[in-house]
Scaffold this motif. Structure first.
Motif, mmCIF file in Angstrom:
data_model
loop_
_atom_site.group_PDB
_atom_site.id
_atom_site.type_symbol
_atom_site.label_atom_id
_atom_site.label_comp_id
_atom_site.label_asym_id
_atom_site.label_seq_id
_atom_site.Cartn_x
_atom_site.Cartn_y
_atom_site.Cartn_z
ATOM 1 N N MET A 1 0.852 -1.181 0.000
ATOM 2 C CA MET A 1 0.000 0.000 0.000
ATOM 3 C C MET A 1 0.885 1.227 0.000
ATOM 4 O O MET A 1 1.668 1.430 0.912
ATOM 5 N N SER A 2 0.794 2.045 -1.028
ATOM 6 C CA SER A 2 1.612 3.252 -1.114
ATOM 7 C C SER A 2 0.729 4.402 -1.569
ATOM 8 O O SER A 2 0.162 4.373 -2.659
ATOM 9 N N VAL A 3 0.575 5.412 -0.706
ATOM 10 C CA VAL A 3 -0.287 6.556 -0.992
ATOM 11 C C VAL A 3 0.553 7.815 -0.892
ATOM 12 O O VAL A 3 1.359 7.964 0.030
ATOM 13 N N ALA A 4 0.401 8.728 -1.856
ATOM 14 C CA ALA A 4 1.155 9.980 -1.824
ATOM 15 C C ALA A 4 0.812 10.760 -0.560
ATOM 16 O O ALA A 4 -0.345 10.824 -0.145
ATOM 17 N N LYS A 5 1.817 11.356 0.064
ATOM 18 C CA LYS A 5 1.625 12.091 1.310
ATOM 19 C C LYS A 5 1.297 13.546 0.981
ATOM 20 O O LYS A 5 2.105 14.240 0.370
ATOM 21 N N ASP A 6 0.116 14.011 1.399
ATOM 22 C CA ASP A 6 -0.317 15.381 1.123
ATOM 23 C C ASP A 6 0.192 16.287 2.236
ATOM 24 O O ASP A 6 -0.443 16.434 3.283
ATOM 25 N N THR A 7 1.360 16.870 2.016
ATOM 26 C CA THR A 7 1.957 17.703 3.054
ATOM 27 C C THR A 7 2.697 18.879 2.449
ATOM 28 O O THR A 7 3.183 18.809 1.323
ATOM 29 N N ALA A 628 -10.746 -7.221 3.040
ATOM 30 C CA ALA A 628 -9.923 -6.211 2.360
ATOM 31 C C ALA A 628 -8.678 -5.886 3.186
ATOM 32 O O ALA A 628 -7.562 -5.798 2.651
ATOM 33 N N ILE A 629 -8.841 -5.737 4.503
ATOM 34 C CA ILE A 629 -7.698 -5.445 5.383
ATOM 35 C C ILE A 629 -6.672 -6.560 5.297
ATOM 36 O O ILE A 629 -5.460 -6.308 5.183
ATOM 37 N N LYS A 630 -7.133 -7.784 5.346
ATOM 38 C CA LYS A 630 -6.229 -8.940 5.309
ATOM 39 C C LYS A 630 -5.458 -8.992 4.000
ATOM 40 O O LYS A 630 -4.243 -9.225 3.977
ATOM 41 N N GLU A 631 -6.144 -8.756 2.877
ATOM 42 C CA GLU A 631 -5.483 -8.809 1.564
ATOM 43 C C GLU A 631 -4.444 -7.702 1.423
ATOM 44 O O GLU A 631 -3.337 -7.933 0.926
ATOM 45 N N ILE A 632 -4.785 -6.481 1.877
ATOM 46 C CA ILE A 632 -3.852 -5.358 1.745
ATOM 47 C C ILE A 632 -2.647 -5.545 2.671
ATOM 48 O O ILE A 632 -1.504 -5.268 2.294
ATOM 49 N N THR A 633 -2.896 -6.054 3.879
ATOM 50 C CA THR A 633 -1.834 -6.182 4.878
ATOM 51 C C THR A 633 -0.894 -7.334 4.580
ATOM 52 O O THR A 633 0.332 -7.173 4.611
ATOM 53 N N TYR A 634 -1.443 -8.494 4.299
ATOM 54 C CA TYR A 634 -0.621 -9.703 4.240
ATOM 55 C C TYR A 634 -0.432 -10.290 2.841
ATOM 56 O O TYR A 634 0.393 -11.176 2.658
ATOM 57 N N GLU A 635 -1.197 -9.796 1.871
ATOM 58 C CA GLU A 635 -1.105 -10.367 0.525
ATOM 59 C C GLU A 635 -0.627 -9.352 -0.497
ATOM 60 O O GLU A 635 -0.747 -9.566 -1.704
ATOM 61 N N THR A 637 -1.730 -6.562 -1.581
ATOM 62 C CA THR A 637 -2.742 -6.013 -2.486
ATOM 63 C C THR A 637 -2.825 -4.499 -2.295
ATOM 64 O O THR A 637 -2.645 -4.000 -1.186
ATOM 65 N N THR A 638 -3.100 -3.763 -3.349
ATOM 66 C CA THR A 638 -3.229 -2.311 -3.248
ATOM 67 C C THR A 638 -4.564 -1.946 -2.602
ATOM 68 O O THR A 638 -5.510 -2.745 -2.568
ATOM 69 N N TRP A 639 -4.640 -0.709 -2.101
ATOM 70 C CA TRP A 639 -5.896 -0.208 -1.531
ATOM 71 C C TRP A 639 -7.005 -0.247 -2.573
ATOM 72 O O TRP A 639 -8.124 -0.705 -2.289
ATOM 73 N N ALA A 640 -6.708 0.223 -3.796
ATOM 74 C CA ALA A 640 -7.737 0.269 -4.846
ATOM 75 C C ALA A 640 -8.277 -1.122 -5.156
ATOM 76 O O ALA A 640 -9.493 -1.325 -5.267
ATOM 77 N N LYS A 641 -7.372 -2.088 -5.279
ATOM 78 C CA LYS A 641 -7.809 -3.449 -5.609
ATOM 79 C C LYS A 641 -8.492 -4.114 -4.419
ATOM 80 O O LYS A 641 -9.517 -4.795 -4.572
#
Length: 651
Positions: A1-7, A628-635, A637-641
């Motif tokens: 999971m990689s999201v641009a940081k709005d700062t 969704a949490i399990k897939e993003i954390t341990y598999e 997977t991206t947030w969008a997917k």
């Protein structure tokens, strides 16, 4: 999971360190007694983060590479480290203020002072206010340089300083002393003059047993336990080569001046791999899988020319060009890169620096450090070295144990080797009770040592040697033995394996990730966020009931039970603070997801899922949200997917 940081808030080390201390990621040990420099205690989030990184390391290396994990004792007898060379060579150079007695590590002192002078030069040449502020922030460094003076330097001096800094890791103690004199480097705090650098051994010494006669050390690395158990590991692996062992555990180094948090400590966690390989074949069966990985290198030739310009190329090209010595070393460099990026380091702030010729260990054929850029500069976090056959060879010679591997040859081959022929009838009467010790010493010599002894015997008609357990020098005359090369036919080749060693400093990696992933929300400097990857975040989910209403409690229990069933770490925050404050507190802890339970959840078991970095929210059933949490954390997977089947939600 990689999201641009709005700062739009610049990084502040002070803000990060305050957060880490306030939220008890870690804190100075014995703090209420005044603390001890270089020792730290980890709190709940720090323990969880470190354990998650170690778990990821085990899966990435031990599981995927089918390594053999061992755990060896931290207490190590003197003889082991005398043989390995640590007693004589495991040192740093320190210098002392003649007046105050304050101690500095010499290379760090030179580095800090020259860097501060270069920063003063940049300010004098008209840097922007922001650049000046960033340089002021960086004053709190290892040697505590008090003032960055606004002084313009000659261009030649600037070039000279930059050349010295590019080679700082390669200077000997006397060379550092010359630099201190040449550039008039004094105590940065008082201006006091310094003694010339002297060597300081970094190992903590102790004794085993009540008599105190068995001298020992706390280990400075986990490697020796793996080398000493080589034969057992080879046997466990059904005599198959190559293979790797791995060890995770505490090590200890009595650092001269530990002033940079987790980056320079006296007790720390290491994770080390010893990959044993045939010296005649250092190819790797999985090298093709990584050969196209592009990395940023700082080769020794570039550094020795006084430059720090990086070379960007694939690991395949680096090996084929000879810049990296062999495929196995290159394979592990690529795997180190993949691991560091997976657990949260910024690839744009990661480089591999090759040890320079005068910096390389005497036994190593090649060595690269994975360095991470922080506000303290480039920090070595992982070393990856080809240690050749040094360790197994010296321990075999010292103990008389054969630490070798064997390979059945497809066809017999003729080889020439040195052999010893002892005249037993003369040998026994000559040495009497010491005959066994002398014979053991002779038969434990390596081929290189036998070659030297053969020459000595031919030239002097005798050999003189110091043998443990025998007082004085032992003299072996030519009438007692012969050492000659003989031809023999081999059906089985016996060899001492070489070792490729990736060595990870876990604390340094953790701190670098903190710096790489810490930021503040736009226009809100006080709202710090740790964007730790879900895989290694201390807690994965914050459960936030909208209120303490009894109507919501069954759903809180239901979500908690579902997360427990999936082994997903979570926290419940049912305090009276606003939802925004509750989320902000856990953004600081790196918690990647939040589940909000509201009154709309009651009739249909639907909940809202919040993503930490973007603050985006989606809504769905409890089962779908946890999936969704399990897939993003341990598999991976991206947030969008992972949230594709959930509905967008705007609060």
């Amino acid at each position: 999971m990689s999201v641009a940081k709005d700062t739009n808030i610049p990084f502040s080390r002070d803000s990060l360190e305050q957060l880490l201390k306030r939220r008890f990621f870690y804190a100075p040990s014995f703090e209420i007694y005044g603390g001890v420099a270089g020792l730290f205690d980890f709190g709940p989030p720090g323990c969880a983060f470190q354990n998650n990184v170690i778990d990821a390391w085990r899966k990435h290396f031990i599981l995927e590479e089918e390594m053999l994990e061992v755990e060896a004792t931290m207490l190590t007898p003197y003889d082991v480290f005398k043989t390995s060379g640590h007693v004589d060579r495991f040192s740093d150079w320190m210098c002392k203020d003649l007046k105050t007695g304050e101690i500095f590590r010499a290379d760090h002192l030179v580095e800090e002072v020259l860097e501060s002078r270069l920063k003063g030069d940049k300010l004098a040449r008209g840097e922007t206010i922001q650049e000046a502020k960033e340089d002021e922030d960086k004053k709190k460094r290892k040697t505590k340089v008090k003032d960055i003076k606004n002084v313009k330097l000659d261009d030649e001096v600037v070039a000279e300083y930059e050349s010295v800094l590019a080679q700082i890791d390669g200077y000997s103690g006397p060379q550092l002393g010359e630099l201190i004199t040449k550039y008039n480097i004094t105590n940065p705090g008082t201006g006091g003059k310094l003694e010339p650098p002297i060597e300081f051994n970094l190992m903590f010494d102790t004794a085993i047993g009540p008599s105190g006669n068995l001298k020992a050390y706390l280990r400075p690395e986990t490697a020796q336990g793996q080398f000493l158990n080589f034969s057992k590991l080879l046997d466990f692996n059904n005599e198959k080569m190559p293979f790797a062992s791995a060890s995770i555990g505490k090590s200890f180094r009595n650092e001269i001046a530990p002033r940079a948090g987790l980056l320079r400590v006296r007790e720390f966690l290491m994770a080390e791999i010893e990959h044993f390989v045939d010296p005649e074949d250092k190819s790797h069966p999985k090298f093709a899988e990584v050969k196209d990985v592009k990395l940023r290198f700082l080769p020794k030739g570039v550094q020795e020319s006084g430059s720090s310009e990086l070379v960007e190329t694939t690991i395949g090209e680096a090996v084929s060009s000879g810049m990296v010595d062999n495929e196995t070393l290159g394979y592990f460099i690529a795997r180190i890169y993949a691991f560091l990026v997976k657990i949260g380091t910024d690839p744009s702030r990661l480089r591999f620096r090759q040890h320079m010729s005068n910096e390389m260990a005497h036994y190593a054929s090649d060595c690269w450090d994975a360095e991470l850029q922080t506000s303290y500069g480039w920090i070595e976090c992982v070393g990856c070295a080809d240690r050749s056959a040094y360790d197994l060879t010296v321990h075999a010679a010292r103990t008389g144990e054969k630490l070798v591997a064997r390979k059945t040859l497809d066809e017999p081959r003729t080889v020439e080797e040195y052999e010893i022929e002892i005249q037993k009838k003369k040998f026994g009467p000559k040495f009497r009770k010491d005959a066994g010790a002398v014979e053991n010493w002779l038969t434990s010599r390596t081929q290189c040592e036998l070659e030297d002894l053969s020459k000595e015997l031919q030239e002097k008609a005798k050999i003189e040697a110091e043998i443990k357990g025998i007082d004085g020098t032992v003299q072996l005359d030519s009438d007692l033995l012969k050492i000659e090369k003989v031809k023999k036919t081999e059906h089985v080749r016996e060899y001492t394996p070489n070792v490729i060693e990736p060595s990870f400093g876990i604390g340094r990696i953790l701190y670098s990730i903190f710096e790489h992933q810490f930021w503040a929300r736009r226009d809100e400097a006080e709202r710090g966020v740790l964007s730790l990857p879900p895989l290694v975040a201390p807690t994965k989910v914050l459960i936030v009931p909208l209120s303490n209403s009894a109507e919501l409690q069954p759903l809180v229990k239901k979500v908690s039970s579902a997360l427990k069933k999936e082994k997903i770490p979570f926290k419940i925050d049912d305090s009276s603070a606003s939802i925004g404050k509750r989320y902000a507190r856990n953004d600081e802890l790196g918690t990647p997801f939040g589940i909000t339970i509201d009154f709309e959840s009651v009739p249909d078991d639907s909940v809202t899922l919040r993503e930490r970095d973007s603050t985006k929210q989606v809504r769905g059933s409890i089962d779908d949200v946890i999936k969704a949490i399990k897939e993003i954390t341990y598999e991976d997977t991206t947030w969008a997917k992972g949230t594709a089947g959930l509905q967008a939600f705007n609060s």
